[in-house]
Design a protein around this motif. Structure first.
Motif: not given
Length: 92
Positions: A4-5, A34-38, A53-57, A62-65
């Motif tokens: 979730y985000i 890790g897949r997101l690049g965080a 800027e990484a929210y949409d990615r 697959g993160a649930r907003a």
């Protein structure tokens, strides 16, 4: 598996941030981050701080907003919540 985000509304260091959490395990959360690049330094106790800027990615991956309140609820129900400050046990 559920990641979730919340919306990027948290101000810090001149930017807006979201919280990225898992409701299953920290391993799942670390793998997704890790897949997101965080970077590992973005992990704080029970969540990752994700710049706006990484929210949409994150959502595309697959993160649930969800709302901020929902993020906290998922953390509490999962047992993964690690508060910054915990109260000492009360003494009677």
């Amino acid at each position: 598996m559920a990641i979730y985000i919340d919306p990027p509304i948290w101000r810090a260091r001149g930017r807006l941030w979201s919280h990225l959490i898992s409701d299953v395990t920290f391993d799942e959360l670390h793998e997704f981050a890790g897949r997101l690049g965080a970077p590992p330094r973005a992990f704080e106790r029970d969540h990752y701080d994700i710049p706006d800027e990484a929210y949409d990615r994150a959502v595309l991956l697959g993160a649930r907003a969800v709302s901020c309140q929902e993020v906290l609820g998922h953390l509490r129900r999962s047992g993964l919540r690690r508060p910054k400050f915990s109260r000492p046990p009360s003494v009677i």
